[in-house]
Design a protein around this motif. Structure first.
Motif, PDB file in Angstrom:
ATOM      1  N   ASN A   9      42.171  39.608  35.762  1.00  0.00           N
ATOM      2  CA  ASN A   9      43.407  38.873  36.024  1.00  0.00           C
ATOM      3  C   ASN A   9      43.679  37.779  34.997  1.00  0.00           C
ATOM      4  OD1 ASN A   9      43.928  40.372  38.377  1.00  0.00           O
ATOM      5  ND2 ASN A   9      42.621  39.015  39.615  1.00  0.00           N
ATOM      6  N   SER A  20      48.880  42.073  27.413  1.00  0.00           N
ATOM      7  CA  SER A  20      48.020  42.137  28.596  1.00  0.00           C
ATOM      8  C   SER A  20      46.668  42.692  28.162  1.00  0.00           C
ATOM      9  CB  SER A  20      48.646  43.027  29.663  1.00  0.00           C
ATOM     10  OG  SER A  20      48.724  44.378  29.198  1.00  0.00           O
ATOM     11  N   ASN A  57      44.395  36.130  31.222  1.00  0.00           N
ATOM     12  CA  ASN A  57      45.223  36.525  30.081  1.00  0.00           C
ATOM     13  C   ASN A  57      44.369  36.600  28.816  1.00  0.00           C
ATOM     14  OD1 ASN A  57      44.839  33.848  29.288  1.00  0.00           O
ATOM     15  ND2 ASN A  57      46.808  33.181  30.155  1.00  0.00           N
TER      16      ASN A  57
END
Length: 359
Positions: free
Chosen positions: A6, A96, A8
């Motif tokens: 989760n 991502s 970055n």
């Protein structure tokens, strides 16, 4: 063990002490500009090689199929690196975790396919030179299987980090150069490429020793000047092949090993420039393996609409006429005087097979 899917990209880059600038620095502009220029050359050169092999029926042989596959791998490398150039620098922040793995996976797959193709060509030349033939007796079916195998291995190598060999769940093992990759994977990839290079060195060295020995045995039928010229040309080709590979790949592989084995080593200063240098090998491959072939050059001129008179003559063979040992023996029986020269012709053909087809 805690996973950080989760988080970055900035989170991993900060852990590896690899900064991501919010603005375009001079270094970023230079690297991206240089990288895009190299990509343009790589893409153009390898498309030209693939078109030539497809259009000219004289190239429908195993060695040229492998050259075409090498061009495809290098073309994919150029496209992958171009994709990297549009997702680097300040653009990296927007990626991502999945997009970052895609970016790196494309580079790993293309470069691995290029390196394995180089080794496959070396092994093919070894087989043909030692049988003193121009083209391998490998069937098209086997060539297709070999090409498929090369791409399967390359794709697997590109997917290995995504499938689990990463540091998302073990951030203590993260690399500095590739912040989401495990250091052990980088060591594995570098060692694998060094082993591939070692195989290439062994193969080409054996070819050179064999042809030089043959040349020495046949030297009594030719002048000393021709004897030295043959050995010199062969040595020049081998040095070009191995030298180009060493110059383009060694700096990057050394950095990967340092990154994987030495946590305190500074590997970030030149890593982007060394990646560009490794990409240059995909540009040099068409020059060494294709552009030195006269038939290939004539085909390029036809494709580029270059006014070349000889290219308009259909059925005319440019370059050297290659003969097998069996053909030379038949000529020696029929011609009498050709027996003295036959061995040198075969030897010269063997050297030119190494020099003009790709060595």
């Amino acid at each position: 063990m805690v996973c950080h899917y989760n988080e970055n990209i900035t989170f991993f880059y900060n852990l590896s002490k690899k900064t991501i600038s919010d603005t375009w620095r001079t270094k970023d502009i230079v690297v991206v500009s240089l990288g895009m220029l190299v990509c343009c050359f790589v893409i153009f050169a390898n498309i030209l090689v693939m078109m030539a092999i497809f259009m000219n029926r004289r190239f429908h042989y195993p060695i040229y199929y492998l050259l075409g596959n090498l061009a495809a791998a290098d073309l994919f490398s150029g496209i992958s690196y171009l994709y990297l150039m549009f997702h680097t620098g300040p653009w990296t922040i927007k990626l991502s975790i999945y997009e970052w793995f895609v970016r790196q996976g494309l580079i790993d797959t293309s470069l691995t396919a290029s390196v394995i193709n180089l080794m496959a060509i070396a092994l093919e030349r070894h087989q043909t030179i030692f049988t003193m033939q121009l083209h391998s007796k490998m069937t098209n079916h086997r060539v297709v299987l070999l090409i498929i195998s090369i791409w399967v291995i390359a794709i697997v190598m590109g997917l290995v980090p995504t499938m689990g060999w990463h540091c998302v769940c073990n951030i203590q093992k993260c690399s500095n150069m590739a912040p989401l990759y495990s250091r052990s994977y980088l060591v594995f990839w570098a060692v694998l490429n060094l082993l591939t290079f070692t195989v290439m060195v062994a193969v080409y060295t054996r070819i050179f020793i064999y042809v030089r020995r043959k040349n020495h045995r046949m030297s009594q039928h030719t002048s000393q000047v021709k004897h030295k010229e043959t050995v010199f040309n062969l040595m020049k080709t081998v040095v070009m092949i191995l030298g180009c590979f060493v110059v383009c790949w060694t700096p990057g592989l050394v950095l990967l090993l340092l990154d994987g084995l030495c946590e305190s080593c500074d590997v970030l200063t030149y890593e982007k420039f060394f990646l560009v240098l490794a990409e240059c090998n995909s540009f040099m491959n068409p020059i060494i393996y294709s552009y030195r072939d006269k038939d290939m050059r004539d085909t390029f001129k036809r494709i580029l609409c270059y006014p070349w008179r000889s290219s308009q003559q259909t059925g005319e063979h440019s370059g050297v006429r290659f003969n097998t040992l069996e053909q030379e023996a038949r000529r020696a029986r029929d011609g009498g005087d050709e027996q003295a020269n036959g061995g040198q012709v075969v030897l010269k053909d063997g050297e030119k097979m190494l020099d003009s087809s790709e060595s």
